[in-house]
Design a protein around this motif. Structure first.
Motif: not given
Ligand code: ZN
Length: 271
Positions: A161-172, A236-241
């Protein structure tokens, strides 16, 4: 090299400086170093914020903040000084050098954030025996603080499982991360953070490795764990995907200079 903390300075001898200007590190492109010898530096005085961080071959190594000083990169004995972001330096420095420049950043942060006593508000003094800030009010010593965080990589069959933090660069995408709460064990943090961020239950939590993370003073502790139950629901706030990825078909992940990159890559090489 010996790690130490000290404030005294002998301007008459050569010292090594790691210089920060507005949170960027001064780096010499010719010599490929951030360790600058004071013999080649043009300071008007030594009144700026500084803290000794180590001793090496009779040279003192200092971290110095010259943000508000009239220090010009073009007016020094070094010909090719530039300012680099610490996060960029992570990608080009050895682990040992990164530890030293990270220590410099953390101890400047310590100096700036420990000026006053939290009990009585007095200006703290520096105790050179304990190498710590001190207040007489109740013999209080303030040592540099480190904030422990966990990284959690969840495994399920041939997927992670990998997740996207709202602050991450696009696609990371990366492993989940969170601060250890007061009174919690690191393993309990893994269980809590995973549930808070993606609504999954996990078990079989195993320690992987750690890394000092000087932004400004975290210690990252990485763990793997196994999926137990639940459906992914992001906060939905810290983790967007967040998604399950096949190990042989991963998205952009952090570089191997970071613990999260090494943690994820270890799962690939395990297979
Ligand atoms: Zn006090």
């Amino acid at each position: 090299m010996h790690f130490k903390r000290f404030l005294d300075i002998k301007p008459e001898i050569s010292n090594l400086f790691i210089i920060f200007i507005n949170n960027k590190v001064v780096y010499d492109l010719n010599d490929k170093t951030f360790l600058l010898n004071s013999s080649f530096l043009n300071f008007t005085n030594f009144e700026f914020k500084k803290i000794g961080i180590a001793q090496d071959n009779n040279m003192n190594i200092y971290a110095a903040d010259l943000s508000n000083e009239s220090f010009s990169l073009s007016n020094q004995g070094y010909q090719s000084l530039v300012e680099y972001d610490l996060r960029y330096l992570m990608t080009i420095l050895s682990e040992k050098d990164l530890g030293l420049v990270g220590r410099a950043n953390q101890l400047l942060h310590y100096l700036n954030s420990s000026k006053h006593c939290g009990y009585c508000g007095s200006v703290m003094e520096f105790d050179s025996t304990e190498e710590a800030m001190f207040c007489k009010c109740n013999n209080l010593m303030i040592y540099p603080k480190i904030s422990p965080c966990v990284l959690a990589l969840i495994k399920k069959d041939n997927q992670i499982l990998l997740a996207r933090n709202a602050l991450f660069p696009e696609g990371l995408y990366s492993a989940l991360a969170g601060f250890i709460e007061v009174s919690e064990t690191a393993e309990e943090t893994v269980i809590r953070e995973v549930f808070e961020e993606v609504s999954l239950k996990v078990n079989n939590i195993n320690y992987f490795a750690s890394q000092a993370w000087p932004f400004p003073s975290q210690l990252m502790l990485a763990y793997t764990c196994d999926y137990e139950s639940g459906d992914i629901k992001v906060d939905g706030s810290e983790i967007i995907d967040a998604k399950w990825f096949d190990i042989d078909n991963l998205p952009n992940i952090p570089p191997n200079s970071t613990l999260s990159g090494r943690l994820i890559n270890s799962c690939i090489s395990d297979r």
